[in-house]
Design an enzyme around this catalytic site. Structure first.
Site, mmCIF file in Angstrom:
data_model
loop_
_atom_site.group_PDB
_atom_site.id
_atom_site.type_symbol
_atom_site.label_atom_id
_atom_site.label_comp_id
_atom_site.label_asym_id
_atom_site.label_seq_id
_atom_site.Cartn_x
_atom_site.Cartn_y
_atom_site.Cartn_z
ATOM 1 N N TYR A 1 100.181 67.684 54.453
ATOM 2 C CA TYR A 1 101.520 67.134 54.665
ATOM 3 C C TYR A 1 102.566 68.238 54.751
ATOM 4 O O TYR A 1 102.548 69.192 53.971
ATOM 5 C CB TYR A 1 101.892 66.205 53.505
ATOM 6 C CG TYR A 1 101.175 64.866 53.573
ATOM 7 C CD1 TYR A 1 101.413 63.978 54.614
ATOM 8 C CD2 TYR A 1 100.282 64.493 52.577
ATOM 9 C CE1 TYR A 1 100.770 62.748 54.672
ATOM 10 C CE2 TYR A 1 99.637 63.264 52.620
ATOM 11 C CZ TYR A 1 99.891 62.400 53.683
ATOM 12 O OH TYR A 1 99.253 61.188 53.733
ATOM 13 N N CYS B 1 97.244 65.982 48.358
ATOM 14 C CA CYS B 1 97.481 64.590 48.763
ATOM 15 C C CYS B 1 97.106 63.657 47.611
ATOM 16 O O CYS B 1 96.668 64.103 46.549
ATOM 17 C CB CYS B 1 96.642 64.242 49.978
ATOM 18 S SG CYS B 1 96.756 65.426 51.322
ATOM 19 N N MET B 2 97.244 62.357 47.833
ATOM 20 C CA MET B 2 96.958 61.393 46.770
ATOM 21 C C MET B 2 95.481 61.427 46.343
ATOM 22 O O MET B 2 95.162 61.328 45.164
ATOM 23 C CB MET B 2 97.319 59.979 47.245
ATOM 24 C CG MET B 2 97.231 58.940 46.144
ATOM 25 S SD MET B 2 97.549 57.262 46.730
ATOM 26 C CE MET B 2 99.284 57.305 47.094
ATOM 27 N N ASP B 3 94.587 61.594 47.335
ATOM 28 C CA ASP B 3 93.152 61.488 47.043
ATOM 29 C C ASP B 3 92.349 62.712 47.446
ATOM 30 O O ASP B 3 91.133 62.743 47.232
ATOM 31 C CB ASP B 3 92.555 60.294 47.812
ATOM 32 C CG ASP B 3 93.524 59.142 47.878
ATOM 33 O OD1 ASP B 3 93.828 58.602 46.811
ATOM 34 O OD2 ASP B 3 94.010 58.815 48.982
ATOM 35 N N HIS C 1 103.233 64.067 8.860
ATOM 36 C CA HIS C 1 102.807 64.824 10.040
ATOM 37 C C HIS C 1 103.724 66.026 10.219
ATOM 38 O O HIS C 1 104.942 65.908 10.100
ATOM 39 C CB HIS C 1 102.877 63.907 11.269
ATOM 40 C CG HIS C 1 102.259 64.492 12.503
ATOM 41 N ND1 HIS C 1 100.968 64.960 12.547
ATOM 42 C CD2 HIS C 1 102.762 64.694 13.753
ATOM 43 C CE1 HIS C 1 100.696 65.410 13.772
ATOM 44 N NE2 HIS C 1 101.769 65.251 14.511
ATOM 45 N N LYS D 1 92.918 59.017 19.815
ATOM 46 C CA LYS D 1 93.889 58.232 20.574
ATOM 47 C C LYS D 1 93.887 58.688 22.041
ATOM 48 O O LYS D 1 93.324 59.741 22.372
ATOM 49 C CB LYS D 1 95.278 58.380 19.958
ATOM 50 C CG LYS D 1 95.797 59.814 19.864
ATOM 51 C CD LYS D 1 97.105 59.841 19.088
ATOM 52 C CE LYS D 1 97.632 61.248 18.954
ATOM 53 N NZ LYS D 1 99.078 61.279 18.828
ATOM 54 N N ARG E 1 93.507 65.254 9.756
ATOM 55 C CA ARG E 1 93.451 64.485 11.012
ATOM 56 C C ARG E 1 93.353 65.461 12.167
ATOM 57 O O ARG E 1 94.329 66.124 12.515
ATOM 58 C CB ARG E 1 94.730 63.652 11.189
ATOM 59 C CG ARG E 1 95.012 62.645 10.102
ATOM 60 C CD ARG E 1 96.254 61.832 10.441
ATOM 61 N NE ARG E 1 97.420 62.641 10.773
ATOM 62 C CZ ARG E 1 98.280 63.108 9.883
ATOM 63 N NH1 ARG E 1 98.149 62.859 8.598
ATOM 64 N NH2 ARG E 1 99.316 63.839 10.281
ATOM 65 N N ARG F 1 109.989 61.039 13.630
ATOM 66 C CA ARG F 1 109.413 60.086 14.575
ATOM 67 C C ARG F 1 109.366 58.710 13.913
ATOM 68 O O ARG F 1 110.268 57.917 14.079
ATOM 69 C CB ARG F 1 108.025 60.592 14.966
ATOM 70 C CG ARG F 1 107.559 60.191 16.308
ATOM 71 C CD ARG F 1 106.457 61.062 16.872
ATOM 72 N NE ARG F 1 105.291 61.239 16.029
ATOM 73 C CZ ARG F 1 104.153 61.842 16.427
ATOM 74 N NH1 ARG F 1 104.066 62.312 17.658
ATOM 75 N NH2 ARG F 1 103.136 61.980 15.624
#
Ligand code: PMH
Length: 385
Positions: free
Chosen positions: A268, A314-316, A169, A42, A222, A139
């Protein structure tokens, strides 16, 4: 192997498919032969790449796949994966027809769900089901013998429905204290005892239980985290009976290298100030890639040396203090080994005050995953390495 897209930024995650295969084989070797291995893929195989991981696990001996949502099962089918796939989470009852068409196994966790699913299942379409019992995770799942019996009856009286499995589980299998685990296991056994007949696939163990609890293996396990080479918890790490290899590593290349003079600032807020003349490099990876701002101060490996991220991420992009002047294009390893040094996923998890599971999951889809087999990159698509 699915063809990988071209990419134009030197930041990438590398997934070692041989390690995934070795991990699956090592875990399997530690289980009785008749216990099936369900590979939990998953969340894009915990960030590793769903179909590539699935195929590697199947090749190494897994016989079934598990995902959280129907969309993930359909994504596997679209990519040509034909193995049985179980959806562990709740799917919408109105989606049973698409599950039937695609041969996807669904989880029954409530009587109302089953009634609705039977109502909407068209014509003579048929579907396989696993019943989920909630023995203490709280759950989804059936919580009483009455509901379980009634669900079993409904499934068995409808010839379009196959009762293929039943499972639960564990909430604490990764802890050394077994008290709660044992309570859940005995409740599961008690509820199994109320079924008229056991379905062919009875399962309860996640990685921790599969590795540590031989009394909970039934006829399938699993396994997620251990297949990726990561320990289910730091607490049980010293007790693990098999050696695991981390399959996921993360790399980038310096795009800019410069000397900063004492007093000059970085990023920044201009919060980082060079206390002396230093070499600084810029890496094209930032918080939009999942390399979040909390990782400020974390080290990366450059020429086998630990180099800290300085200033705000920073973002990138982010900046690192270099051990010396190095050329633009030098590889920076953010997760993985260089020379004698290694930055493990557990090290990143510790800095983020979280668990190792979260780390590859949060590396965003903007970071291309490339795949390594027999020491080589498969489908090498640009000038990397
Ligand atoms: N089975 C179910 C129902 C799960 O939810 C998970 C993991 C696994 C098996 C595999 O567990 P493992 O990775 O420890 O082997 N689920 C989650 C989760 O929901 N949050 O973290 C792990």
């Amino acid at each position: 192997m699915e063809e990988q897209g071209f990419f134009y930024r030197d930041t990438w995650a590398e997934v070692d498919l041989d390690y995934i295969k070795e991990n699956v084989k090592a875990i399997k070797a530690n289980l009785p032969e008749e216990v099936d291995f369900i590979a939990v893929v998953k969340a894009n195989a915990y960030g590793h790449g769903d179909s590539q991981t699935a195929e590697a696990a199947l090749e190494a001996g897994a016989s079934m796949l598990a995902v959280a949502f129907m969309d993930e099962a359909l994504a596997l089918r679209k990519k040509g994966v034909t193995a049985p796939v179980l959806v562990l989470g709740a799917s919408r009852p109105e989606d049973v027809n698409i599950a039937a068409e695609e041969g996807v196994i669904l989880t029954v966790f409530q009587e109302e769900w089953l009634a609705k699913a039977r109502e909407v299942l068209k014509g003579d379409a048929s579907i396989s089901l696993h019943i989920k019992i909630d023995t203490g995770m709280g759950r989804i799942g059936i919580r009483s013998a009455e509901e379980l019996k009634s669900i079993e009856k409904s499934i068995r009286e409808d010839s379009r429905l196959e009762l293929h499995g039943v499972y639960t589980h564990f909430a604490t299998a990764d802890e050394l204290d077994e008290t709660y685990f044992k309570e859940q296991l005995s409740l599961f056994k008690e509820l199994l005892g109320t079924l008229d007949e056991l379905p062919p696939c009875v399962h309860s163990s996640n990685s921790a239980a599969a590795l540590m609890h031989t009394d909970a293996q039934f006829n399938a396990v699993r396994v997620g985290i251990a297949m990726y080479g990561l320990t289910p918890s730091l607490e049980i790490e010293p007790e693990l009976p098999v050696r695991l290899n981390e399959a996921f590593t993360l790399h980038s290349r310096l795009v800019h290298v410069k000397k900063l003079e004492k007093g000059q600032k970085v990023s920044y807020g201009a919060t980082y100030e060079a206390a002396e003349d230093i070499w600084v490099g810029t890496l094209p990876i930032g918080y939009a890639d999942g390399w979040i701002r909390r990782l400020q101060g974390q080290e990366v490996l450059i020429n086998g040396k630990r180099s800290p991220i300085i200033g705000r991420i920073c973002m990138d992009q982010c900046m690192v203090r270099l051990p010396e002047e190095v050329p633009v294009g030098t590889i920076a390893t953010l997760i993985g080994e260089q020379g004698e040094e290694m930055i493990s996923i557990n090290e990143i998890a510790k800095r983020l005050e979280t668990i190792n599971y979260e780390v590859p999951c949060i590396i965003s889809s903007r970071v291309p995953r490339i795949y390594k087999q027999q020491g080589k990159i498969v489908d090498l698509n640009n000038s990397l390495l």
